[in-house]
Design a protein around this motif. Structure first.
Motif, mmCIF file in Angstrom:
data_model
loop_
_atom_site.group_PDB
_atom_site.id
_atom_site.type_symbol
_atom_site.label_atom_id
_atom_site.label_comp_id
_atom_site.label_asym_id
_atom_site.label_seq_id
_atom_site.Cartn_x
_atom_site.Cartn_y
_atom_site.Cartn_z
ATOM 1 N N ALA A 13 0.272 -1.181 -0.081
ATOM 2 C CA ALA A 13 -0.015 -0.267 -0.021
ATOM 3 C C ALA A 13 0.493 1.174 0.307
ATOM 4 O O ALA A 13 1.695 1.404 0.405
ATOM 5 C CB ALA A 13 -0.469 -0.370 1.206
ATOM 6 N N LEU A 14 0.697 2.010 -0.786
ATOM 7 C CA LEU A 14 1.111 3.949 -1.123
ATOM 8 C C LEU A 14 -0.108 4.837 -0.379
ATOM 9 O O LEU A 14 -1.414 4.842 -0.677
ATOM 10 C CB LEU A 14 1.473 3.769 -2.289
ATOM 11 C CG LEU A 14 1.687 5.171 -3.165
ATOM 12 C CD1 LEU A 14 3.206 5.834 -1.674
ATOM 13 C CD2 LEU A 14 1.631 5.355 -4.434
ATOM 14 N N HIS A 32 8.731 1.222 4.111
ATOM 15 C CA HIS A 32 9.429 2.283 2.778
ATOM 16 C C HIS A 32 9.171 3.964 3.461
ATOM 17 O O HIS A 32 7.747 3.666 3.039
ATOM 18 C CB HIS A 32 10.016 2.422 1.654
ATOM 19 C CG HIS A 32 9.951 0.960 0.908
ATOM 20 N ND1 HIS A 32 11.113 0.763 0.955
ATOM 21 C CD2 HIS A 32 9.086 0.104 0.376
ATOM 22 C CE1 HIS A 32 11.448 -0.975 0.863
ATOM 23 N NE2 HIS A 32 10.112 -0.938 0.307
ATOM 24 N N ALA A 33 10.340 4.945 3.808
ATOM 25 C CA ALA A 33 9.706 6.504 4.733
ATOM 26 C C ALA A 33 11.065 7.243 3.521
ATOM 27 O O ALA A 33 11.658 7.187 2.928
ATOM 28 C CB ALA A 33 10.453 6.810 5.770
ATOM 29 N N CYS A 34 9.193 7.988 3.403
ATOM 30 C CA CYS A 34 10.001 8.797 1.450
ATOM 31 C C CYS A 34 10.209 9.859 1.929
ATOM 32 O O CYS A 34 8.781 10.472 1.498
ATOM 33 C CB CYS A 34 9.402 8.294 0.305
ATOM 34 S SG CYS A 34 9.816 6.549 0.080
ATOM 35 N N VAL A 35 10.307 10.757 2.913
ATOM 36 C CA VAL A 35 10.884 12.651 2.423
ATOM 37 C C VAL A 35 10.446 13.292 1.092
ATOM 38 O O VAL A 35 11.794 13.395 1.504
ATOM 39 C CB VAL A 35 11.738 12.811 4.069
ATOM 40 C CG1 VAL A 35 11.087 14.639 3.930
ATOM 41 C CG2 VAL A 35 11.190 12.189 4.763
ATOM 42 N N LEU A 41 5.275 5.190 2.803
ATOM 43 C CA LEU A 41 4.671 6.260 3.538
ATOM 44 C C LEU A 41 5.572 7.571 2.781
ATOM 45 O O LEU A 41 6.542 7.223 3.135
ATOM 46 C CB LEU A 41 4.855 6.333 4.575
ATOM 47 C CG LEU A 41 4.721 4.976 5.078
ATOM 48 C CD1 LEU A 41 4.830 5.051 7.066
ATOM 49 C CD2 LEU A 41 3.368 4.293 5.314
ATOM 50 N N VAL A 42 4.734 8.532 2.207
ATOM 51 C CA VAL A 42 5.729 9.557 1.337
ATOM 52 C C VAL A 42 4.578 10.918 2.313
ATOM 53 O O VAL A 42 3.508 10.917 2.031
ATOM 54 C CB VAL A 42 4.708 9.824 0.146
ATOM 55 C CG1 VAL A 42 5.383 11.047 -0.428
ATOM 56 C CG2 VAL A 42 4.995 8.257 -0.458
#
Ligand SMILES: [Zn+2]
Length: 358
Positions: free
Chosen positions: A34-35, A106-109, A60-61
């Protein structure tokens, strides 16, 4: 389909004994990705439930950092995250891994734009909307339809919120008629103009309302990922806690053949050049400024350069400091910065250019 009995001691046992949610459905969830775009209050509510339900991979964005004013409703964060100015995606990842260490997170800042959205969407099985701005929703709608993904829209402000499943990209897989699977633009053809919609800035936001909407969206996503699309609520769902009303509007027949996105397959938001460099951040007395071109900053060097302007420290991969006057600056390695203490894009852009360069 025959299904073995779940182990009564297993983490997801109480979910697996629900009708139609057996061992096989749980295995589908474990293999799903899941995005979640936006890790504010909607995202927090959805992420918590997706993680506890056993969705195996979460991306997670979020471009922003935790602030003390978020803690009233953003349930994955604690006081220490706000004091440290932790990036939301990183703080959410830490929380998810504390909930269930078996999950891949996955953490995407990052700022989601037409440049990177397809990369994110390509890798996932479902997209969950945790956004606070319309433009990015339309961008995700384009990407979902183009790449054949399900997209669960959610939005909340003040004491009300809405959600709807956008299945225009997956009609073949789900075996539903196109006319019954509208995309966002079938229902709302144009992005509301700036200033048209209320924001958390002007209207506030009620924690229980936004948690309900996030939970509703998570429920839709979990049904899809578990292979129980038959349980989906294919409607435009809305709720309002000031007068305590809820409503559902069926989406049957709402898919429009003349829709520019799912009808003509013209993806205007994906094709658009990145718009202006400044974004006023909802409810934060802050403006995000993006670099004019792709950047990779050496934050340690920048810290030295900024020393005459104020006390800057590098924390959690960000360069953070207060400038003279009431402005605060957080600089990300990709060249983005958040200027706090103003909602004026000109002041923010000027501050950015003065501190970081053009
Ligand atoms: Zn459409």
């Amino acid at each position: 389909m025959s299904d073995s009995l779940p182990d009564p001691q297993s983490r997801h046992h109480r979910q697996m004994i629900l009708p139609g949610f057996g061992v096989a459905a749980q295995a589908r969830l474990a293999g799903a990705h899941a995005l979640v775009v936006g890790c504010g209050a909607l995202g927090c509510a959805a992420i918590d439930l997706l993680a506890r339900a056993g969705v195996g991979t979460l991306t997670l964005v979020d471009r922003d950092v935790v602030e003390v004013t978020n803690l009233q409703r953003q349930s994955l964060y604690v006081d220490a995250d706000a004091r440290a100015g932790a990036p939301k995606a990183e703080a959410a990842k830490r929380r998810v891994q504390a909930i269930d260490p078996a999950l891949r997170v996955h953490a995407c800042v990052e700022h989601l734009s037409s440049d990177n959205v397809e990369e994110f969407v390509n890798d996932c099985d479902v997209i969950i909307d945790g956004l606070d701005n319309y433009r990015t929703r339309y961008l995700l709608n384009d990407a979902a339809v183009k790449l054949g993904k399900a997209f669960v829209h959610a939005g909340a402000v003040a004491m009300r919120g809405t959600s709807m499943p956008i299945l225009a990209g997956v009609v073949g897989a789900l075996g539903i008629p196109r006319s019954d699977a509208p995309c966002l633009r079938c229902v709302f053809p144009e992005v509301p103009a700036p200033g048209e919609g209320e924001t958390c800035d002007t209207a506030g936001v009620f924690g229980p309302a936004v948690a309900m909407v996030g939970a509703y969206a998570a429920g839709q996503a979990i049904k899809l990922l578990a292979g129980r699309a038959d349980l989906l609520d294919v409607s435009f769902w809305s709720m309002e806690l000031e007068t305590n009303r809820m409503s559902r509007m069926s989406l049957a027949g709402a898919g429009r053949a003349e829709c520019p996105c799912c009808g003509a397959r013209q993806f205007e938001f994906l094709d658009a050049e990145i718009d202006g460099r400044c974004t006023v951040l909802c409810g934060r007395n802050a403006v995000q400024v993006r670099p004019a071109s792709v950047a990779h900053l050496d934050l340690a060097r920048l810290q030295l350069r900024l020393a005459p302007l104020g006390n800057f420290v590098i924390t959690d991969g960000l360069l953070v400091g207060a400038l003279q006057g009431s402005l605060e600056l957080s600089v990300f390695p990709d060249g983005r910065a958040i200027v706090r203490g103003t909602t004026d894009p000109v002041i923010a852009q000027t501050t950015y250019d003065r501190c970081i360069g053009q």
